[in-house]
Enzyme design. Sequence first.
Site, PDB file in Angstrom:
ATOM      1  N   LEU A 167      -5.772  13.156  -1.490  1.00 35.30           N
ATOM      2  CA  LEU A 167      -7.200  13.344  -1.784  1.00 35.30           C
ATOM      3  C   LEU A 167      -7.424  13.310  -3.296  1.00 35.30           C
ATOM      4  O   LEU A 167      -7.932  14.260  -3.895  1.00 35.30           O
ATOM      5  CB  LEU A 167      -7.694  14.665  -1.168  1.00 35.30           C
ATOM      6  CG  LEU A 167      -9.207  14.772  -0.983  1.00 35.30           C
ATOM      7  CD1 LEU A 167      -9.678  13.855   0.143  1.00 35.30           C
ATOM      8  CD2 LEU A 167      -9.631  16.207  -0.693  1.00 35.30           C
ATOM      9  N   GLY A 168      -7.044  12.199  -3.913  1.00 35.55           N
ATOM     10  CA  GLY A 168      -7.243  12.020  -5.350  1.00 35.55           C
ATOM     11  C   GLY A 168      -8.525  11.271  -5.638  1.00 35.55           C
ATOM     12  O   GLY A 168      -9.519  11.416  -4.912  1.00 35.55           O
ATOM     13  N   ILE A 170      -9.293   8.245  -5.258  1.00 34.67           N
ATOM     14  CA  ILE A 170      -9.685   7.331  -4.181  1.00 34.67           C
ATOM     15  C   ILE A 170      -9.984   8.098  -2.897  1.00 34.67           C
ATOM     16  O   ILE A 170     -11.037   7.933  -2.285  1.00 34.67           O
ATOM     17  CB  ILE A 170      -8.574   6.283  -3.971  1.00 34.67           C
ATOM     18  CG1 ILE A 170      -8.511   5.360  -5.195  1.00 34.67           C
ATOM     19  CG2 ILE A 170      -8.820   5.478  -2.697  1.00 34.67           C
ATOM     20  CD1 ILE A 170      -7.279   4.489  -5.257  1.00 34.67           C
ATOM     21  N   ARG A 190      -0.321  17.253  -1.948  1.00 35.72           N
ATOM     22  CA  ARG A 190       0.751  18.149  -2.345  1.00 35.72           C
ATOM     23  C   ARG A 190       0.375  19.603  -2.115  1.00 35.72           C
ATOM     24  O   ARG A 190       1.161  20.404  -1.664  1.00 35.72           O
ATOM     25  CB  ARG A 190       1.078  17.926  -3.825  1.00 35.72           C
ATOM     26  CG  ARG A 190       2.410  17.222  -4.016  1.00 35.72           C
ATOM     27  CD  ARG A 190       2.897  17.338  -5.434  1.00 35.72           C
ATOM     28  NE  ARG A 190       1.834  17.183  -6.420  1.00 35.72           N
ATOM     29  CZ  ARG A 190       2.009  17.478  -7.707  1.00 35.72           C
ATOM     30  NH1 ARG A 190       3.170  17.939  -8.123  1.00 35.72           N
ATOM     31  NH2 ARG A 190       1.018  17.295  -8.567  1.00 35.72           N
ATOM     32  N   GLY A 246      -3.101   1.991   0.317  1.00 39.86           N
ATOM     33  CA  GLY A 246      -2.175   2.515  -0.695  1.00 39.86           C
ATOM     34  C   GLY A 246      -1.145   1.461  -1.036  1.00 39.86           C
ATOM     35  O   GLY A 246      -1.450   0.467  -1.710  1.00 39.86           O
ATOM     36  N   ARG A 247       0.059   1.691  -0.570  1.00 39.37           N
ATOM     37  CA  ARG A 247       1.137   0.712  -0.717  1.00 39.37           C
ATOM     38  C   ARG A 247       1.778   0.512   0.646  1.00 39.37           C
ATOM     39  O   ARG A 247       1.863   1.452   1.445  1.00 39.37           O
ATOM     40  CB  ARG A 247       2.206   1.228  -1.683  1.00 39.37           C
ATOM     41  CG  ARG A 247       1.744   1.335  -3.102  1.00 39.37           C
ATOM     42  CD  ARG A 247       2.012   0.044  -3.872  1.00 39.37           C
ATOM     43  NE  ARG A 247       1.784   0.272  -5.287  1.00 39.37           N
ATOM     44  CZ  ARG A 247       1.025  -0.497  -6.048  1.00 39.37           C
ATOM     45  NH1 ARG A 247       0.419  -1.553  -5.544  1.00 39.37           N
ATOM     46  NH2 ARG A 247       0.885  -0.222  -7.317  1.00 39.37           N
ATOM     47  N   GLU A 276       4.976  -7.804   0.239  1.00 36.75           N
ATOM     48  CA  GLU A 276       3.886  -8.735  -0.098  1.00 36.75           C
ATOM     49  C   GLU A 276       4.411  -9.915  -0.904  1.00 36.75           C
ATOM     50  O   GLU A 276       5.304  -9.720  -1.731  1.00 36.75           O
ATOM     51  CB  GLU A 276       2.820  -8.005  -0.910  1.00 36.75           C
ATOM     52  CG  GLU A 276       2.123  -6.945  -0.101  1.00 36.75           C
ATOM     53  CD  GLU A 276       1.148  -6.105  -0.930  1.00 36.75           C
ATOM     54  OE1 GLU A 276       0.833  -6.499  -2.067  1.00 36.75           O
ATOM     55  OE2 GLU A 276       0.710  -5.075  -0.425  1.00 36.75           O
ATOM     56  N   HIS A 294      -4.186  -7.542  -0.096  1.00 41.03           N
ATOM     57  CA  HIS A 294      -4.192  -6.648  -1.264  1.00 41.03           C
ATOM     58  C   HIS A 294      -5.465  -6.878  -2.095  1.00 41.03           C
ATOM     59  O   HIS A 294      -5.406  -7.155  -3.298  1.00 41.03           O
ATOM     60  CB  HIS A 294      -2.932  -6.854  -2.106  1.00 41.03           C
ATOM     61  CG  HIS A 294      -2.574  -5.638  -2.924  1.00 41.03           C
ATOM     62  ND1 HIS A 294      -1.306  -5.098  -2.990  1.00 41.03           N
ATOM     63  CD2 HIS A 294      -3.341  -4.831  -3.701  1.00 41.03           C
ATOM     64  CE1 HIS A 294      -1.304  -4.026  -3.782  1.00 41.03           C
ATOM     65  NE2 HIS A 294      -2.534  -3.848  -4.222  1.00 41.03           N
ATOM     66  N   ALA A 296      -8.283  -4.693  -1.832  1.00 41.37           N
ATOM     67  CA  ALA A 296      -9.126  -3.499  -1.944  1.00 41.37           C
ATOM     68  C   ALA A 296      -9.396  -3.138  -3.395  1.00 41.37           C
ATOM     69  O   ALA A 296     -10.456  -2.632  -3.745  1.00 41.37           O
ATOM     70  CB  ALA A 296      -8.448  -2.317  -1.252  1.00 41.37           C
TER      71      ALA A 296
END
Lengths: 339, 339
Positions: A167-168, A170, A190, A246-247, A276, A294, A296
């Site tokens: 929940l940063g 983004i 975290r 994300g990744r 990717e 990729h 976004a």
Amino acid sequence: MGSAGGDPATLPAVLLFRRPGGAFSAALRERFAVLDFRSSGEPLPAFLAKAAAEPDPPRAAIVVGGGSVVVDASLLNAVPSLRCVVSTGAGVDHIDLAECTRRGVAVGNSGEVYSTDVADYAVGLLLDVLRQVSASGRYVRRGSWPMLGDYPLGSKLGGKRIGIIGLGNIGSRIAKRLEAFGCVIHYNSRKPKDSVSYKYFPTVHNLAAASDVLIVACALNKATRHVVNKDVMEALGKDGVIINVGRGAIIDEAELVMALKEGKIAGAGLDVYEHEPKVPAELFAMDNVVLSAHAAVFTEESRSDLWAHTIGNLEAFFSGQPLLSPVHADSVGFLNQIC
Amino acid sequence: MGSAGGDPATLPAVLLFRRPGGAFSAALRERFAVLDFRSSGEPLPAFLAKAAAEPDPPRAAIVVGGGSVVVDASLLNAVPSLRCVVSTGAGVDHIDLAECTRRGVAVGNSGEVYSTDVADYAVGLLLDVLRQVSASGRYVRRGSWPMLGDYPLGSKLGGKRIGIIGLGNIGSRIAKRLEAFGCVIHYNSRKPKDSVSYKYFPTVHNLAAASDVLIVACALNKATRHVVNKDVMEALGKDGVIINVGRGAIIDEAELVMALKEGKIAGAGLDVYEHEPKVPAELFAMDNVVLSAHAAVFTEESRSDLWAHTIGNLEAFFSGQPLLSPVHADSVGFLNQIC
């Protein structure tokens, strides 16, 4: 920012590891003596050795988000003058932060430049998966509507329990957007955030078990690699949907493909992949999966924000100020920032 | 609601003009003596004549939203006992409201049952057009990403000026959602709404000239047919995007295809068409157009809401109460409700 077109000999030297040309390169060359790896045509070791041998060797480097060049001990050894590395991405999984910290090398990223576009895209992917926008579009484009009748109903976004991993910058923007659709927001990070009233879950597995949708919006690092694994997908369940902005490697991709094939989850919206630009070909035939490339991270409108922010980070460094968006090794257990 | 399974002879008779079967038909038969056109196998005139000749002729009818049966003077003449028509759609362009009003026939629609799903879908279409979700998905699925590199950047949603045509149940929900993305909301409707602070434009042409995106969320009627015409598209301009979750004929479709072909607007997201299920084939090859098959209206989760609401309208009528969601002829200059 400094005045344009100074004497290159008096400008601070910067290593550049991205495609040359364009307005950004021009803006950099006005302010810095740019040593351009891509244009040099040299292998990386030769390029670095030459840079290190300059009379005023480079003290800063710009690296591309996504990591075609890895900033590790070997690169830092090759150019010992480097004291600052600025990534044009938000993710810094291509930078050895512990090594940078040990050597006192400042690391900066793209800050919040991408956050809005990524959050928008996550919502777009989720709406697409639930309401089958792409799939129904393919149905229309192949002429099936008049022949086969209406496309099956989709699933309602409102009321869905959305589990956000990270929940940063983004994740919190995704939450804000989905609240407007009447979703219930859960999250894992975290530690709990005092600033929000969303329900916190201490593990991704707990989060999945209590959610209809999992949205991956955290950084990739040792703690998050494959954190969405087979057990988590089983906890999410057969009506569950996974969105990844994300990744790729945050999800165990082989297990994801299997779960989708076997109906252990209902669908997925994927903008990132483990290898990717390789996308598992088994996904191509699935109508419950939305795939993108990729995309976004960025829009045309955000490009100039990124250029300005990257130059701002470098100018802060060269004037002895803290970076605009510093990244510290100790924040990386769960960075909550991605690119 | 009334108790289940009464004596059919004592239940009020209802004409049903939708596909038979399913949970909804069962729920209707518990409460009403259902005269089912689709199951009768008869031509419409014969079916209506037989219904009118019943000892207790039907006083209410359920018609399908979208209008496979048109409620006009000829149908009302055929069954003079009819005093109530309930549409399972929000749009009532298949019901002659003036004629119903003249005869004192109550007309009800689906109220707000669809509003949330349609608003969600409009946002999904807009995100898809701007961020190229479907187009980039096709790029990935045909294996182009590893061969041709990254897909071109899309356009940012935040900051866009959104012109909503029709700020009713659906339009206002679209506005609320897009506010969360940082959009600027403009609107056109029959008259300004005191309850909102969005900027009002008295004509669709004015609205288009001041907007980046036009979203069609009004009803189709004489005043709105082809209200988005060539002039409006030119006012919107070459960077403009049109989203239609209303009815196809609100836009001049031939002019829309032309504007897209000639680059006079930038893109479109279309869920409805003038001659459904026919979609202009010229759109199939366009990557700046998102096409879907009249799917905005409904989700699996909303189905039971619709059944309950439709029965609620009928029960209100038969107990002498006002309908839950009455539709009046005088509200139809600009109904702001669609299906």
